[in-house]
Enzyme design. Structure first.
Site, PDB file in Angstrom:
ATOM      1  N   ARG A   1       0.829  -1.211   0.000  1.00  5.48           N
ATOM      2  CA  ARG A   1       0.000   0.000   0.000  1.00  5.48           C
ATOM      3  C   ARG A   1       0.860   1.256   0.000  1.00  5.48           C
ATOM      4  O   ARG A   1       0.522   2.257  -0.586  1.00  5.48           O
ATOM      5  CB  ARG A   1      -0.922   0.038   1.217  1.00  5.48           C
ATOM      6  CG  ARG A   1      -2.212  -0.719   1.026  1.00  5.48           C
ATOM      7  CD  ARG A   1      -3.258  -0.291   2.044  1.00  5.48           C
ATOM      8  NE  ARG A   1      -4.175  -1.391   2.262  1.00  5.48           N
ATOM      9  CZ  ARG A   1      -4.097  -2.233   3.281  1.00  5.48           C
ATOM     10  NH1 ARG A   1      -3.179  -2.070   4.218  1.00  5.48           N
ATOM     11  NH2 ARG A   1      -4.935  -3.229   3.379  1.00  5.48           N
TER      12      ARG A   1
ATOM     13  N   TYR B   1     -13.067  24.826   1.974  1.00  6.46           N
ATOM     14  CA  TYR B   1     -13.475  24.032   0.803  1.00  6.46           C
ATOM     15  C   TYR B   1     -14.743  23.257   1.162  1.00  6.46           C
ATOM     16  O   TYR B   1     -14.783  22.559   2.178  1.00  6.46           O
ATOM     17  CB  TYR B   1     -12.310  23.096   0.487  1.00  6.46           C
ATOM     18  CG  TYR B   1     -12.494  22.132  -0.640  1.00  6.46           C
ATOM     19  CD1 TYR B   1     -12.701  22.569  -1.948  1.00  6.46           C
ATOM     20  CD2 TYR B   1     -12.410  20.759  -0.415  1.00  6.46           C
ATOM     21  CE1 TYR B   1     -12.821  21.662  -2.983  1.00  6.46           C
ATOM     22  CE2 TYR B   1     -12.524  19.848  -1.454  1.00  6.46           C
ATOM     23  CZ  TYR B   1     -12.742  20.310  -2.729  1.00  6.46           C
ATOM     24  OH  TYR B   1     -12.860  19.404  -3.743  1.00  6.46           O
TER      25      TYR B   1
ATOM     26  N   ASP C   1      -5.095  23.955   5.086  1.00 11.38           N
ATOM     27  CA  ASP C   1      -5.242  23.499   3.702  1.00 11.38           C
ATOM     28  C   ASP C   1      -4.472  24.502   2.843  1.00 11.38           C
ATOM     29  O   ASP C   1      -4.884  25.649   2.682  1.00 11.38           O
ATOM     30  CB  ASP C   1      -6.726  23.456   3.321  1.00 11.38           C
ATOM     31  CG  ASP C   1      -6.944  22.979   1.876  1.00 11.38           C
ATOM     32  OD1 ASP C   1      -6.009  23.079   1.051  1.00 11.38           O
ATOM     33  OD2 ASP C   1      -8.065  22.522   1.573  1.00 11.38           O
TER      34      ASP C   1
ATOM     35  N   LYS D   1      -4.176  19.599  -7.660  1.00  9.65           N
ATOM     36  CA  LYS D   1      -4.228  20.919  -8.266  1.00  9.65           C
ATOM     37  C   LYS D   1      -2.862  21.283  -8.866  1.00  9.65           C
ATOM     38  O   LYS D   1      -2.547  20.852  -9.948  1.00  9.65           O
ATOM     39  CB  LYS D   1      -4.699  21.945  -7.238  1.00  9.65           C
ATOM     40  CG  LYS D   1      -6.041  21.572  -6.586  1.00  9.65           C
ATOM     41  CD  LYS D   1      -7.224  21.710  -7.544  1.00  9.65           C
ATOM     42  CE  LYS D   1      -8.505  21.064  -7.044  1.00  9.65           C
ATOM     43  NZ  LYS D   1      -8.987  21.559  -5.766  1.00  9.65           N
TER      44      LYS D   1
HETATM   45  C1  LIG Z   1      -9.652  20.641  -4.795  1.00  9.08           C
HETATM   46  C2  LIG Z   1      -9.419  20.997  -3.385  1.00  9.08           C
HETATM   47  C3  LIG Z   1      -9.346  20.013  -2.403  1.00  9.08           C
HETATM   48  C4  LIG Z   1      -9.635  18.556  -2.688  1.00  9.08           C
HETATM   49  O1  LIG Z   1      -8.765  17.952  -3.558  1.00  9.08           O
HETATM   50  P1  LIG Z   1      -9.206  16.607  -4.331  1.00  9.08           P
HETATM   51  O2  LIG Z   1      -7.927  16.013  -4.739  1.00  9.08           O
HETATM   52  O3  LIG Z   1     -10.040  17.075  -5.483  1.00  9.08           O
HETATM   53  O4  LIG Z   1      -9.972  15.777  -3.376  1.00  9.08           O
HETATM   54  C5  LIG Z   1      -9.096  20.406  -1.115  1.00  9.08           C
HETATM   55  N1  LIG Z   1      -8.906  21.695  -0.784  1.00  9.08           N
HETATM   56  C6  LIG Z   1      -8.969  22.666  -1.706  1.00  9.08           C
HETATM   57  C7  LIG Z   1      -8.761  24.077  -1.273  1.00  9.08           C
HETATM   58  C8  LIG Z   1      -9.233  22.371  -3.027  1.00  9.08           C
HETATM   59  O5  LIG Z   1      -9.342  23.344  -3.920  1.00  9.08           O
END
Ligand SMILES: *Cc1c(COP(=O)(O)O)cnc(C)c1O
Length: 387
Positions: free
Chosen positions: A50, A103, A176, A201
């Site tokens: 994993r 988010y 985040d 992202k």
């Molecule tokens: C897109 C996003 C996430 C989640 O990411 P995923 O890989 O799509 O689950 C978390 N926090 C922010 C600020 C985001 O823009």
């Protein structure tokens, strides 16, 4: 041996690997142990695939380098990183303070999962003073969850001040850091305990792979996060880890270009008669610019703007007239995107009057002049509806 047996073993022992610029991609659920004693020696050997295969470790090392972290955990999405990090440390009876412009899927997890497991959740105004936020926290508060600049409306928090005050009270902080991509700001250096980002992202950068990371410095906390990953059973595909590492190589170059274009476009937008204001902390004069200037080494391509009061028809005419900006919720890739935001603001507790419809743009790697021409077409369509 019979051929069927020989075919099970044939080619299984690689010769020494050629040296490529990227790491080898090991694949495997089964991991073969060197001897019987190693079967139950979890401290010294990876016993299952994993985690801990070549591409996983290469990515974790590179992210630790970027985040200035002692340990980094990988999760199959950014959302899984956020929920996994919270589940790794919170327990029934705890309270968590969450910034109100978090988010939206993170908020959904807090409301629907954390509460069901007996964790109290309270949302705070993104611009609440750090002293008031931490000073007003009850004894039960175990964690403060921040996102700066926050989703859709880009209000910022003073990560360093909140982290310092929280630590003095034994409260963990989590940020985040998807907007900063682990590159434009280093949350751990600001004193934040857990830096999370959606690698989906900017690190991935090509809008075609999901992953998330949580980084920490305190060895006990790193251990808790790692146990969280083990207990919840998260795994990421080695090919995906390789692809994230490939994205990381060009992250600074892409961010420099996308940040520069987004600032040029934000400055242009601010001067258009249809636009009431621009929410881009890196733009001089925009909200929270001083805090951005103090803490950030640059900008990314994501920002918001507000139309003058207008009908939904006008907003949709703007979006539908765009050709270079696709209509899509993700961001961080090479391509430009646009969305309207108002339908997502309904669950917020602290919702300022933005003064008109709230929009979000992601500026990709296209030529900025071409993007401005595309936006002008959209604004013409907006005006043609009478606004
Ligand atoms: C897109 C996003 C996430 C989640 O990411 P995923 O890989 O799509 O689950 C978390 N926090 C922010 C600020 C985001 O823009």
């Amino acid at each position: 041996m019979a051929e069927e047996t020989r075919l099970i073993r044939a080619g299984a022992t690689p010769k020494s690997l050629a040296k490529t610029v990227g790491p080898p991609i090991q694949k495997g659920s089964t991991v073969l142990l060197p001897n019987a004693q190693a079967l139950y020696d979890d401290d010294n050997f990876i016993t299952y695939g994993r985690q801990g295969l070549s591409a996983h470790d290469a990515l974790r090392d590179a992210l630790a380098e970027m985040e200035g972290a002692k340990g980094v955990c990988l999760y199959p999405s950014g959302l899984a990183a956020l929920t996994g990090a919270m589940l790794a440390v919170l327990k029934a009876g705890d309270e968590v303070l969450v910034v109100d412009n978090i988010y939206k899927p993170t908020r959904r997890f807090c409301d629907h999962v954390l509460r069901r497991f007996g964790v109290a959740v309270r949302y705070f105004d993104p611009r609440q003073r750090p002293e008031d936020l931490v000073g007003g926290a009850s004894e039960a508060v175990r964690m403060i969850v921040m996102e700066s600049p926050g989703s859709l409306s880009f209000e910022m928090q003073d990560l360093a001040a909140i982290a310092r005050l929280a630590r003095a009270r034994g409260i963990l902080t989590l940020a985040d850091n998807t907007w900063g991509a682990g590159y434009l700001i280093k949350p751990l250096a600001q004193g934040v305990d857990i830096s999370v980002q959606a690698l989906t992202k900017y690190v991935g950068g090509h809008s075609d792979v999901f992953m998330g990371s949580a980084a920490a410095n305190d060895p006990a906390l790193v251990g808790q996060l790692e146990n969280g990953v083990i207990h919840l059973g998260w795994a990421v595909a080695p090919e995906d880890a390789y692809q994230m590492l490939r994205g990381l190589r060009t992250l600074p170059t892409r961010l420099a270009r996308q940040g520069e274009s987004s600032l040029a476009i934000a400055a242009w937008l601010r001067d258009q008669p249809e636009v009431a204001g621009v929410l881009h902390p890196a733009l001089p004069g925009a909200p929270d610019h001083e805090l951005w200037k103090r803490d950030y080494a640059g900008a990314c391509g994501l920002f918001g703007f507000v139309f003058r009061p207008a009908s939904e028809t006008a907003v949709n005419a703007f979006l539908d007239a765009l050709e270079l900006f696709g209509l899509g919720f993700s961001w961080g890739g090479f391509e430009s995107l646009a969305i309207s935001c108002d339908p997502q603001l309904g669950t917020r507790k602290f919702r300022p009057d933005y003064g008109g419809p709230l929009m979000r743009l992601h500026v990709g790697l296209e030529n900025a002049g071409d993007l401005i021409a595309d936006l002008r077409k959209g604004l013409d369509a907006f005006s043609a509806t009478g606004g």
